[in-house]
Design a protein around this motif. Structure first.
Motif, PDB file in Angstrom:
ATOM      1  N   ARG A  36      40.922 102.246 -23.716  1.00 12.26           N
ATOM      2  CA  ARG A  36      40.173 102.521 -24.932  1.00 12.26           C
ATOM      3  C   ARG A  36      38.914 103.297 -24.577  1.00 12.26           C
ATOM      4  N   CYS A  37      38.433 104.043 -25.551  1.00 13.01           N
ATOM      5  CA  CYS A  37      37.227 104.829 -25.319  1.00 13.01           C
ATOM      6  C   CYS A  37      36.470 104.986 -26.644  1.00 13.01           C
ATOM      7  N   TRP A  38      35.201 105.346 -26.494  1.00 22.64           N
ATOM      8  CA  TRP A  38      34.376 105.585 -27.673  1.00 22.64           C
ATOM      9  C   TRP A  38      34.594 107.029 -28.138  1.00 22.64           C
ATOM     10  N   LEU A  39      34.937 107.151 -29.425  1.00 25.16           N
ATOM     11  CA  LEU A  39      34.988 108.492 -30.012  1.00 25.16           C
ATOM     12  C   LEU A  39      33.589 108.928 -30.437  1.00 25.16           C
ATOM     13  N   TYR A  40      32.841 107.955 -30.934  1.00 25.66           N
ATOM     14  CA  TYR A  40      31.475 108.285 -31.336  1.00 25.66           C
ATOM     15  C   TYR A  40      30.619 107.022 -31.281  1.00 25.66           C
ATOM     16  N   HIS A  41      29.433 107.179 -30.739  1.00 25.09           N
ATOM     17  CA  HIS A  41      28.408 106.129 -30.766  1.00 25.09           C
ATOM     18  C   HIS A  41      27.063 106.839 -30.669  1.00 25.09           C
ATOM     19  N   PRO A  42      26.146 106.585 -31.554  1.00 28.07           N
ATOM     20  CA  PRO A  42      24.868 107.325 -31.528  1.00 28.07           C
ATOM     21  C   PRO A  42      24.122 107.149 -30.207  1.00 28.07           C
ATOM     22  N   ASP A  43      24.245 105.981 -29.579  1.00 24.49           N
ATOM     23  CA  ASP A  43      23.555 105.790 -28.300  1.00 24.49           C
ATOM     24  C   ASP A  43      24.139 106.679 -27.209  1.00 24.49           C
TER      25      ASP A  43
END
Length: 638
Positions: free
Chosen positions: A194-201
């Protein structure tokens, strides 16, 4: 092409088949949960077409389209549906690690397991964001994408960024299409990549990382500019300093160190060679080159390190023979300085050029990765140095012994003489001073022997010297003579005492031996009887005389004891046979004839009586013969 062949073409495995069907109530049924054939009552989750449950013996159980044409999207749709179903029953989800900021620094924050609140399976907004799942966790909205065959592209990720909602993508592309519900749940919630597609940090961390990179790059450019400026200044400084050093060396007086050695071994013509870089040194070429030949190649000051340019340079630096400004010059600076001033070369390069010159003149020879002095030169130099050391050592040893000798003499005999003044006094035999004579191959052994003889005499362990080596030792010699005479007298007395002690010891030991074996008159007679075997001495005199005499006396004692023992045994045997012949006579003869027989001399018995004749079995039997004759003639007692 049937469903089975299509599955193998798409996923390369018999397992990649449609094993879930959609019931009329909207739930998914596994192939193992339905009846065979059309009675399964299931439709394709992707296209909605009617399915047939194929559960024969030849094929892996799976669903097939009733019309024979598979749509191909069923397995993927099933994974999507089952993944969404997981979130209806299990609130736990593992979030992946991500970039973030910690006190202004970009760090990698670890993944964490969170509890989610299921909102809806699909979500849309005016910006055309349609995530697979929409949950809430940690007080934030979170989109969850399930990737089976197609991962999210940059366009979709940009839309997520514009929407401002965090999004995670779970990769189920490697998950077998016939996985069980439990396997799918484990993959969705924990094990699948799994991975982050979007995170403001993450965006803020990336922005910070890019800003740091730009700042670092700008700093690098400034440092490089500073380096360039320092490099150019360093090159200019070295070029000017080298020209000044050339002028300074031009008027320097040359004093070649250890010139006599270099002259003796034929190396003097090989010092004073000028080459590029020679002004890097604080002394003219003849000086530092002489140091290299004497200290590096002869004295072996580098130890086990192979002589070559760099180690030699370090040695000369320790000797302060290289100007500080020209030490540790980098290759780039040296090359640019040589362009500005062609006569320049770094110190190590000048040394290397000098070594190459010596190699060309057959002064040096290659040894591994370094060089060594040619053998004929090294042997000649070593022999000269050894001879010089031996002469110097002999002189120092002689002076030390002379100082000791003088310290042993009374003040009135010693006078004002010292070891140094003795060196400057005249050696009578050669007419030279002792300092000069002791360096002579001819006179040195004589002087050394004379000093050693006087030294040994005064220490009390040597003979009287035959010469005095110019030292005031006449009184010491007379005292030594008197001492030797007294020692000889003391030795004689001690030897006499020791001889008497040994004589008494041998006498005592022999008396103990004799008293153990003999007693009474036998003991006295033996000890004081002169014997021919003892050269006419008594056993006691022989024992006192020497150890060999003691041995011979003990042998005589043993022989006497042996004779006594043999005589006693013979007497006992004689007595036994006399008793037997007496008993036999009493048994065979009348009482009036017994004594006549036993004590009457008989010619056949050696003109002795039968009683005295018997001593062993043979004589006893012969006497019995005579007794038989008497028995026949005079009859028995009966």
């Amino acid at each position: 092409m049937n469903d089975h062949q299509e599955a193998r073409k798409s996923y390369g495995s018999d397992r990649a088949q449609l094993v879930y069907g959609l019931r009329p109530d909207g739930t998914l049924a596994h192939i193992s949960e339905v009846q065979r054939g059309i009675a399964c009552g299931c439709n394709c989750p992707a296209c909605g077409g009617r399915l047939v449950a194929r559960k024969g013996d030849e094929n892996v159980p799976h669903f097939g389209h009733d019309d024979g044409e598979a749509c191909g999207g069923g397995p993927e749709t099933v994974l999507h549906l089952l993944a969404k179903e997981v979130f209806r029953t299990n609130p736990l989800l593992l979030l992946p690690e991500r970039l973030g900021l910690d006190k202004g620094n970009v760090v990698m924050k670890p993944g964490q397991r969170i509890t989610t609140h299921f909102l809806r399976t699909e979500f849309t907004d005016p910006k055309k964001i349609i995530p697979d799942l929409y949950v809430r966790a940690l007080g934030y909205d979170l989109f969850v994408e399930v990737a089976v065959t197609h991962a999210s592209d940059e366009t979709k990720i940009q839309r997520l960024r514009e929407h401002g909602v965090m999004a995670v993508e779970i990769d189920l592309s490697k998950l077998p299409r016939d996985s069980t519900r439990e396997q799918i749940a484990d993959a969705v919630l924990r094990s699948a990549p799994r991975c982050w597609l979007y995170h403001p940090d993450i965006d803020r961390a990336l922005a910070k990382s890019r800003a740091d990179e730009e700042k670092w790059q700008a700093a690098q450019e400034r440092r490089f500019a500073d380096y360039q400026a320092r490099h150019e200044n360093r090159v200019s400084e070295l070029a000017r300093a080298y020209v000044d050093a050339l002028r300074q060396l031009a008027g320097t007086k040359i004093v070649v160190p250890r010139d006599a050695e270099l002259q003796a071994v034929g190396l003097a013509p090989h010092v004073g060679i000028k080459m590029a870089g020679y002004a890097c040194f604080t002394v003219p070429p003849a000086v530092w080159q002489a140091v290299i030949l004497t200290e590096v190649f002869h004295d072996n000051c580098l130890g086990d390190e192979i002589p070559k340019a760099v180690p030699i340079t370090k040695h000369l630096e320790k000797r302060n023979l290289i100007r500080p400004l020209f030490r540790r010059v980098s290759r780039e600076v040296a090359d640019d300085t040589a362009l500005a001033e062609p006569r320049f070369a770094p110190a190590w390069k000048a040394i290397d050029s000098y070594l190459q010159h010596l190699l060309g003149k057959d002064v040096l020879a290659h040894q591994g990765y370094g060089v060594m002095l040619e053998k004929h030169l090294a042997d000649k130099w070593t022999a000269r140095t050894l001879a010089l050391k031996q002469r110097t050592a002999a002189m120092h040893a002689a002076v030390q012994k002379v100082d000791w000798i003088l310290a042993e003499l009374p003040d009135k005999e010693r006078g004002n003489m010292t070891g140094e003044s003795w060196l400057d006094s005249v050696h009578t035999e050669s007419g030279m001073t002792h300092r000069t004579a002791i360096r002579s191959d001819v006179e040195a052994p004589k002087i050394t022997a004379e000093v050693d003889a006087v030294f040994a005499m005064l220490r009390g362990n040597g003979r009287l010297p035959y010469a005095t080596a110019g030292l005031p030792v006449e009184g010491a010699i007379e005292r030594r003579k008197a001492q030797i005479a007294k020692q000889a007298q003391d030795l004689r007395e001690k030897q006499i005492q020791e001889a008497n002690r040994l004589r008494q010891s041998r006498r005592d030991r022999f008396c103990i031996d004799a008293e153990t074996e003999l007693n009474g008159s036998d003991l006295g007679a033996f000890l004081n009887t002169k014997l021919d075997d003892l050269n006419g001495m008594t056993p006691l005199e022989a024992a006192e005389d020497s150890e060999s005499g003691l041995t011979k006396a003990r042998y005589q004692l043993s022989a006497l004891v042996r004779r006594h023992r043999e005589q006693a045994e013979a007497d006992a045997e004689r007595k036994r046979y006399q008793e037997k012949i007496t008993a036999d006579a009493k048994q065979s003869l009348l009482a009036k004839h017994v004594d006549t027989f036993l004590n009457g001399p008989d010619d056949d018995l050696g003109r002795t009586t039968p009683f005295l004749y018997v001593r062993d079995d043979a004589t006893y039997r012969k006497a019995l013969g005579k007794l038989a004759e008497w028995h026949r003639e005079f009859g028995g007692p009966f």
